[in-house]
Design a protein around this motif. Structure first.
Motif, short mmCIF file in Angstrom:
data_model
loop_
_atom_site.label_atom_id
_atom_site.label_comp_id
_atom_site.label_asym_id
_atom_site.label_seq_id
_atom_site.Cartn_x
_atom_site.Cartn_y
_atom_site.Cartn_z
N LEU A 1 0.84 -1.20 0.00
CA LEU A 1 0.00 0.00 0.00
C LEU A 1 0.87 1.25 0.00
O LEU A 1 1.90 1.29 0.69
N ARG A 2 0.46 2.25 -0.73
CA ARG A 2 1.20 3.50 -0.81
C ARG A 2 0.30 4.66 -0.38
O ARG A 2 -0.87 4.71 -0.73
N VAL A 3 0.86 5.59 0.38
CA VAL A 3 0.10 6.71 0.93
C VAL A 3 -0.21 7.75 -0.14
O VAL A 3 0.66 8.16 -0.92
N GLN A 4 -1.49 8.16 -0.17
CA GLN A 4 -1.93 9.31 -0.96
C GLN A 4 -2.55 10.34 -0.01
O GLN A 4 -3.34 9.97 0.86
N LEU A 5 -2.20 11.58 -0.17
CA LEU A 5 -2.82 12.65 0.61
C LEU A 5 -3.97 13.24 -0.20
O LEU A 5 -3.79 13.61 -1.37
N LEU A 6 -5.16 13.31 0.40
CA LEU A 6 -6.34 13.79 -0.30
C LEU A 6 -6.46 15.31 -0.24
O LEU A 6 -6.17 15.92 0.79
N HIS A 7 -6.90 15.89 -1.34
CA HIS A 7 -7.26 17.31 -1.37
C HIS A 7 -6.10 18.20 -0.90
O HIS A 7 -6.30 19.18 -0.18
N ASP A 8 -4.87 17.83 -1.26
CA ASP A 8 -3.68 18.62 -0.90
C ASP A 8 -3.51 18.76 0.62
O ASP A 8 -3.05 19.79 1.13
N SER A 9 -3.88 17.72 1.35
CA SER A 9 -3.72 17.73 2.81
C SER A 9 -2.24 17.77 3.19
O SER A 9 -1.38 17.29 2.46
N ALA A 10 -1.98 18.31 4.36
CA ALA A 10 -0.62 18.34 4.88
C ALA A 10 -0.21 16.94 5.35
O ALA A 10 -1.07 16.11 5.68
N PRO A 11 1.10 16.63 5.41
CA PRO A 11 1.55 15.29 5.79
C PRO A 11 1.08 14.84 7.17
O PRO A 11 0.95 13.64 7.41
N PRO B 1 -1.83 -8.34 15.98
CA PRO B 1 -0.48 -8.88 15.77
C PRO B 1 0.59 -7.79 15.83
O PRO B 1 1.65 -7.98 16.42
N ALA B 2 0.32 -6.64 15.22
CA ALA B 2 1.25 -5.51 15.28
C ALA B 2 0.84 -4.58 16.41
O ALA B 2 -0.33 -4.20 16.49
N HIS B 3 1.76 -4.24 17.26
CA HIS B 3 1.44 -3.36 18.39
C HIS B 3 1.63 -1.90 17.97
O HIS B 3 2.42 -1.16 18.56
N ALA B 4 0.87 -1.50 16.95
CA ALA B 4 0.95 -0.15 16.41
C ALA B 4 -0.25 0.07 15.50
O ALA B 4 -1.01 -0.86 15.22
N SER B 5 -0.42 1.29 15.04
CA SER B 5 -1.53 1.63 14.15
C SER B 5 -1.18 2.90 13.40
O SER B 5 -0.11 3.50 13.60
N LEU B 6 -2.11 3.32 12.55
CA LEU B 6 -1.99 4.62 11.89
C LEU B 6 -3.15 5.49 12.34
O LEU B 6 -4.29 5.04 12.43
N ARG B 7 -2.84 6.75 12.61
CA ARG B 7 -3.85 7.73 13.03
C ARG B 7 -4.22 8.58 11.82
O ARG B 7 -3.37 9.29 11.26
N PHE B 8 -5.48 8.48 11.40
CA PHE B 8 -6.01 9.25 10.26
C PHE B 8 -6.74 10.46 10.81
O PHE B 8 -7.72 10.32 11.53
N ASP B 9 -6.30 11.65 10.42
CA ASP B 9 -6.94 12.87 10.93
C ASP B 9 -7.80 13.50 9.84
O ASP B 9 -7.48 14.55 9.30
N GLY B 10 -8.92 12.81 9.52
CA GLY B 10 -9.87 13.38 8.59
C GLY B 10 -10.88 14.24 9.32
O GLY B 10 -12.01 14.38 8.87
N GLY B 11 -10.48 14.81 10.44
CA GLY B 11 -11.40 15.47 11.35
C GLY B 11 -11.85 16.85 10.95
O GLY B 11 -12.66 17.46 11.64
N PRO C 1 -14.29 17.11 4.44
CA PRO C 1 -13.86 16.47 3.20
C PRO C 1 -12.66 17.11 2.53
O PRO C 1 -12.20 16.63 1.50
N ASP C 2 -12.13 18.22 3.08
CA ASP C 2 -10.94 18.83 2.51
C ASP C 2 -9.67 18.31 3.18
O ASP C 2 -8.60 18.89 3.02
N ARG C 3 -9.78 17.22 3.92
CA ARG C 3 -8.62 16.73 4.66
C ARG C 3 -8.71 15.20 4.75
O ARG C 3 -9.76 14.64 5.06
N GLY C 4 -7.60 14.53 4.52
CA GLY C 4 -7.62 13.09 4.64
C GLY C 4 -6.44 12.44 3.94
O GLY C 4 -5.65 13.09 3.25
N ALA C 5 -6.32 11.12 4.15
CA ALA C 5 -5.27 10.33 3.51
C ALA C 5 -5.81 8.93 3.28
O ALA C 5 -6.67 8.45 4.03
N VAL C 6 -5.32 8.27 2.25
CA VAL C 6 -5.66 6.88 1.99
C VAL C 6 -4.39 6.13 1.65
O VAL C 6 -3.39 6.72 1.21
N LEU C 7 -4.43 4.82 1.87
CA LEU C 7 -3.37 3.94 1.43
C LEU C 7 -3.96 3.07 0.32
O LEU C 7 -5.01 2.44 0.52
N THR C 8 -3.32 3.02 -0.84
CA THR C 8 -3.85 2.27 -1.97
C THR C 8 -2.82 1.31 -2.53
O THR C 8 -1.61 1.56 -2.46
#
Length: 241
Positions: free
Chosen positions: A24-34, A48-58, A61-68
């Motif tokens: 999976l590769r990260v895409q930033l939506l709507h020119d969101s900041a990293p 199994p993995a003791h970690a996660s990703l925090r998505f701040d689409g808060g 709709p002008d903010r977000g990220a996806v992994l594709t």
């Protein structure tokens, strides 16, 4: 690698640990900041993995990220006619503030209409997606490979501030959703054989409509697994008696 809170920028790759080439590769939506996507040490106790990703689409709709997946990933065109199991761990923030209606957890890109489907809510919906409604219900919509239908599962309202395990199981005939190991009541009775994939990428963190991502996910997403058969609850990533 990277400490908790480290931004996960555009183009960063999350490896497919199954070895099947569905990185999976990260895409930033709507020119969101990293900083819209960051590493986190928060996780479900049974992940199994003791970690996660925090998505701040808060912030709407002008903010977000996806992994594709890449354009040629095997998962893009897998049809799962013999069945499938999709599992993921998510956590919604507490307080759950703002408008996050219909934010996507995971999906395949493309229009179901381009797969020849005509009887669903809209031909602009993707062929498979897991979403969160305005009332925090889970919605799993499937346009099967074989049938012209859109059997949909609906959960109860998700809790905030704690991790939830979700499993979607299809045995080649119908689909069942499990939340924290328990089968939900509102599963469809319609037949559903396979997924009407179109050869387009699989995504985590968003759902398209008319081939455009809208509301980015708001919260944490942990381990996510897809297998090409129906698993029994005892075989889920979450131990179930």
């Amino acid at each position: 690698p990277g400490a908790p809170g480290t931004p996960v920028g555009k183009g960063v790759v999350a490896r497919d640990l199954s070895g099947h080439g569905n990185d999976l590769r990260v895409q930033l939506l709507h020119d969101s900041a990293p900083d819209v996507l960051t590493r986190s040490a928060d996780h479900h106790a049974d992940q199994p993995a003791h970690a996660s990703l925090r998505f701040d689409g808060g912030k709407g709709p002008d903010r977000g990220a996806v992994l594709t997946t890449s354009a040629k990933a095997p998962l893009n065109s897998a049809t799962f006619r013999s069945g499938f199991t999709i599992e993921t761990f998510i956590k919604l923030p507490d307080p759950f503030e703002g408008d996050h209606a219909w934010m996507g957890i995971l999906s395949w890109e493309g229009r179901n209409g381009d797969a020849g489907k005509t009887t669903g809510w809209s031909t602009d919906e993707p062929t498979c997606s897991l979403n969160v409604t305005p009332e925090r219900f889970l919605q799993f919509v499937l346009y099967p490979h074989v049938q012209d239908a859109d059997p949909t599962s609906w959960s109860h309202a998700l809790p905030v501030g704690r991790w939830t395990h979700i499993a979607i199981v299809n045995d080649g005939r119908r689909t069942l959703m499990y939340v924290d190991g328990s089968k939900i009541a509102r599963n469809p009775s319609q037949r559903a054989t396979g997924i009407a994939t179109l050869g387009k990428p699989f995504a985590i963190g968003g759902t398209q409509f008319a081939e455009k991502f809208g509301q980015g996910f708001y919260g944490w997403i942990g381990d996510t697994r897809i297998v090409d058969r129906a698993l029994k609850p005892k075989d889920f990533l979450l131990p179930v008696a």
